[in-house]
Design a protein around this motif. Structure first.
Motif, PDB file in Angstrom:
ATOM      1  N   THR A  91       0.843  -1.212   0.000  1.00 14.86           N
ATOM      2  CA  THR A  91       0.000   0.000   0.000  1.00 14.86           C
ATOM      3  C   THR A  91       0.870   1.251   0.000  1.00 14.86           C
ATOM      4  O   THR A  91       0.468   2.293   0.516  1.00 14.86           O
ATOM      5  CB  THR A  91      -0.924   0.033   1.237  1.00 14.86           C
ATOM      6  OG1 THR A  91      -0.130  -0.005   2.434  1.00 14.86           O
ATOM      7  CG2 THR A  91      -1.878  -1.138   1.254  1.00 14.86           C
ATOM      8  N   LYS A  99      -0.708  -2.666  -5.213  1.00 16.37           N
ATOM      9  CA  LYS A  99      -1.445  -3.681  -5.967  1.00 16.37           C
ATOM     10  C   LYS A  99      -2.022  -3.069  -7.236  1.00 16.37           C
ATOM     11  O   LYS A  99      -2.577  -1.973  -7.207  1.00 16.37           O
ATOM     12  CB  LYS A  99      -2.549  -4.291  -5.102  1.00 16.37           C
ATOM     13  CG  LYS A  99      -2.013  -5.149  -3.964  1.00 16.37           C
ATOM     14  CD  LYS A  99      -3.126  -5.814  -3.172  1.00 16.37           C
ATOM     15  CE  LYS A  99      -2.550  -6.696  -2.071  1.00 16.37           C
ATOM     16  NZ  LYS A  99      -3.614  -7.316  -1.245  1.00 16.37           N
ATOM     17  N   ASP A 100      -1.893  -3.805  -8.346  1.00 16.19           N
ATOM     18  CA  ASP A 100      -2.457  -3.326  -9.605  1.00 16.19           C
ATOM     19  C   ASP A 100      -3.949  -3.653  -9.675  1.00 16.19           C
ATOM     20  O   ASP A 100      -4.526  -4.170  -8.701  1.00 16.19           O
ATOM     21  CB  ASP A 100      -1.692  -3.919 -10.798  1.00 16.19           C
ATOM     22  CG  ASP A 100      -1.738  -5.448 -10.837  1.00 16.19           C
ATOM     23  OD1 ASP A 100      -2.671  -6.048 -10.262  1.00 16.19           O
ATOM     24  OD2 ASP A 100      -0.821  -6.044 -11.443  1.00 16.19           O
ATOM     25  N   ALA A 101      -4.570  -3.354 -10.806  1.00 18.92           N
ATOM     26  CA  ALA A 101      -6.020  -3.536 -10.949  1.00 18.92           C
ATOM     27  C   ALA A 101      -6.445  -4.990 -10.780  1.00 18.92           C
ATOM     28  O   ALA A 101      -7.583  -5.276 -10.392  1.00 18.92           O
ATOM     29  CB  ALA A 101      -6.473  -3.014 -12.311  1.00 18.92           C
ATOM     30  N   GLN A 102      -5.524  -5.907 -11.060  1.00 18.44           N
ATOM     31  CA  GLN A 102      -5.837  -7.335 -10.913  1.00 18.44           C
ATOM     32  C   GLN A 102      -5.482  -7.883  -9.532  1.00 18.44           C
ATOM     33  O   GLN A 102      -5.644  -9.074  -9.269  1.00 18.44           O
ATOM     34  CB  GLN A 102      -5.084  -8.150 -11.974  1.00 18.44           C
ATOM     35  CG  GLN A 102      -5.602  -7.950 -13.395  1.00 18.44           C
ATOM     36  CD  GLN A 102      -5.235  -6.598 -13.976  1.00 18.44           C
ATOM     37  OE1 GLN A 102      -4.098  -6.136 -13.832  1.00 18.44           O
ATOM     38  NE2 GLN A 102      -6.185  -5.935 -14.614  1.00 18.44           N
ATOM     39  N   GLY A 103      -4.972  -7.004  -8.659  1.00 15.21           N
ATOM     40  CA  GLY A 103      -4.613  -7.434  -7.312  1.00 15.21           C
ATOM     41  C   GLY A 103      -3.199  -7.955  -7.182  1.00 15.21           C
ATOM     42  O   GLY A 103      -2.803  -8.418  -6.113  1.00 15.21           O
ATOM     43  N   GLN A 160       3.004  -4.920  -7.363  1.00 16.59           N
ATOM     44  CA  GLN A 160       3.906  -4.225  -8.266  1.00 16.59           C
ATOM     45  C   GLN A 160       4.726  -3.227  -7.459  1.00 16.59           C
ATOM     46  O   GLN A 160       4.447  -2.980  -6.296  1.00 16.59           O
ATOM     47  CB  GLN A 160       3.110  -3.475  -9.351  1.00 16.59           C
ATOM     48  CG  GLN A 160       2.152  -4.327 -10.157  1.00 16.59           C
ATOM     49  CD  GLN A 160       2.863  -5.287 -11.078  1.00 16.59           C
ATOM     50  OE1 GLN A 160       4.028  -5.083 -11.418  1.00 16.59           O
ATOM     51  NE2 GLN A 160       2.179  -6.343 -11.499  1.00 16.59           N
TER      52      GLN A 160
END
Length: 262
Positions: free
Chosen positions: A42, A49-53, A56
């Motif tokens: 965070t 976390k990217d859009a897919q969780g 990164q």
């Protein structure tokens, strides 16, 4: 003579088979070694976390690069910051790669790798705020900071006359600064520079006061392992040296920042 030569060939083939088998066994053993690595998840651009969780960020890429150099499989997991050292001590994971500042207080609980980046802390406030951010100048001021961070420890010791507000994430403190619920926020300068200060919401805000580091604010950042795990620490330090020597470290850094971190 034919029998003797045939026996000699068989002996050589047998020896070669044994060597090959031993090599395959060692290779399989090396591949079977795996580590769980904790990061925060965070804290962009370091870890998020990217859009897919998926995880990164700079620390995540560094962790993958280290695992490649150590020739081992790794699982990278997200862990709330205030539970990250207790989780390591409880053997939930083997390493912390999360831009953790090296401090004497933390050295009592974990062992650190060689430094893998610098950390500078700064205050952010409304544009035009006085440049004096010393404890006397901020007496009674509301200051937002991430709970469990080196900046929180620094404020708790030195800014006892200020109204300190503790947050689970840096972003929560930033939101309260924009909303006027705190007068200052205090944290990692690079994080603010790349993140909050680039947003439209930050147009009315600026860095104030000097760049701060050392002491409670740490001597750069290191990768944490459990106390006494010297074998793993040696592997990590060797891998760190390798990614710096071959340019991997600089390539990862350039992906996120227009400047060097070391």
């Amino acid at each position: 003579m034919t029998v003797s030569m045939s026996k000699s060939r068989l002996d050589r083939r047998f020896a070669l088979t044994l060597l090959l088998g031993a090599g395959l066994a060692l290779s399989a053993q090396a591949q079977s070694v795996s580590y769980r690595i904790a990061t925060e998840g965070t804290y962009p651009p370091w870890s998020f976390k990217d859009a897919q969780g998926g995880l990164q960020g700079w620390d995540v890429d560094i962790a993958h690069a280290l695992c490649e150099k150590m020739k081992t499989r790794c699982e990278i997991v997200a862990q709330d910051w205030d539970g990250i050292i207790p989780g390591l001590m409880a053997r939930k994971f083997d390493l912390i790669v999360a831009s953790m500042a090296i401090t004497e207080q933390r050295r009592q609980r974990v062992d650190f790798s060689d430094k893998y980046k610098e950390t500078i802390s700064r205050f952010v406030a409304k544009k035009g705020a006085p440049d004096d951010t010393g404890p006397d100048a901020l007496k009674g001021k509301r200051i937002g900071v991430q709970r469990g961070s080196i900046q929180a420890a620094y404020l708790s010791q030195n800014y006892k006359a200020s109204d300190l507000k503790f947050y689970d994430t840096p972003q929560a403190a930033e939101l309260d600064l924009v909303a006027g619920r705190v007068d200052y926020i205090f944290g990692n300068m690079v994080t603010y520079f790349i993140g909050f200060m680039k947003t439209p919401e930050a147009a009315s805000f600026a860095f104030v006061g000097p760049e701060l580091k050392g002491g409670l604010l740490g001597d750069g950042n290191g990768i944490a392992v459990r106390k006494g795990d010297t074998a793993l620490l040696e592997k990590v330090n060797a891998a760190l040296a390798a990614i710096r020597a071959d340019g991997t470290y600089d390539r990862i850094t350039a992906k996120y920042f227009p400047f060097k971190l070391m």
